[in-house]
Design an enzyme around this catalytic site. Structure first.
Site, PDB file in Angstrom:
ATOM      1  N   HIS A   1     -17.983 -34.528 -18.848  1.00  0.00           N
ATOM      2  CA  HIS A   1     -16.797 -35.225 -18.334  1.00  0.00           C
ATOM      3  C   HIS A   1     -16.439 -36.420 -19.222  1.00  0.00           C
ATOM      4  CE1 HIS A   1     -16.862 -32.592 -14.967  1.00  0.00           C
ATOM      5  NE2 HIS A   1     -18.004 -33.068 -14.500  1.00  0.00           N
TER       6      HIS A   1
ATOM      7  N   HIS B   1     -14.863 -36.019 -11.796  1.00  0.00           N
ATOM      8  CA  HIS B   1     -14.735 -35.308 -13.065  1.00  0.00           C
ATOM      9  C   HIS B   1     -13.792 -35.973 -14.044  1.00  0.00           C
ATOM     10  CE1 HIS B   1     -16.103 -31.177 -11.286  1.00  0.00           C
ATOM     11  NE2 HIS B   1     -16.944 -32.151 -11.030  1.00  0.00           N
TER      12      HIS B   1
ATOM     13  N   THR C   1       6.831 -35.643  -3.078  1.00  0.00           N
ATOM     14  CA  THR C   1       5.775 -34.648  -3.294  1.00  0.00           C
ATOM     15  C   THR C   1       4.539 -35.236  -3.961  1.00  0.00           C
ATOM     16  OG1 THR C   1       6.610 -34.073  -5.481  1.00  0.00           O
ATOM     17  CG2 THR C   1       7.467 -32.784  -3.603  1.00  0.00           C
TER      18      THR C   1
END
Length: 147
Positions: free
Chosen positions: A133, A98, A67
């Site tokens: 950020h 970001h 996954t």
């Protein structure tokens, strides 16, 4: 640019195709994953890749497991790793812009065309350098160094 790549047993086939694609584009690629399809423990491979990034022995990392979740969790335990799980181009782009992610985790279930687009986007996207950020990443680094 040097890229380290690691996978568990479920990511072997996709990893081999990705390595071929990256090398054709001129990247230096180090394979840290299993080359077998017999069950292995994914954290071992995620930690090995994370250590290469932490020790500045590579520019970026790519992790592949069933996954992508397990590998991303394990890799983020390594000091200096910011691993992002991405399933599409948008999440790959935002992980770089970001979060200045240095490791990309993907699912072995992604088809090669999608995986290629996600990886290319991740590698070609620059960090935005916006103050908000930078401040957030510094908060993470500070916590990481005091935990």
């Amino acid at each position: 640019m040097k890229i380290v790549i690691a996978n568990d047993h479920r990511g072997t086939k996709l990893k081999n195709r990705i390595i071929n694609m990256l090398e054709k584009k001129g990247y230096v690629v180090e394979n840290l994953g299993t080359n077998e399809e017999e069950s292995v423990h994914y954290p071992e491979y995620a930690f090995k890749l994370g250590e290469k990034l932490s020790n500045k022995q590579a520019d970026f990392g790519i992790l592949i497991c069933g996954t992508g979740i397990g590998m991303s969790i394990a890799a983020n335990k390594v000091n200096g790793v910011r691993c992002a799980l991405a399933h599409n181009v948008t999440t790959a782009q935002l992980a770089r812009q970001h979060n200045d992610a240095n490791v990309l985790a993907i699912s072995a279930s992604l088809n090669f065309f999608t995986a290629k687009r996600v990886i290319n986007t991740f590698l070609k996207t620059n960090f935005s350098d916006e103050k908000r950020h930078i401040d957030r990443i510094n908060m993470i680094k500070e916590y990481e160094n005091h935990a």
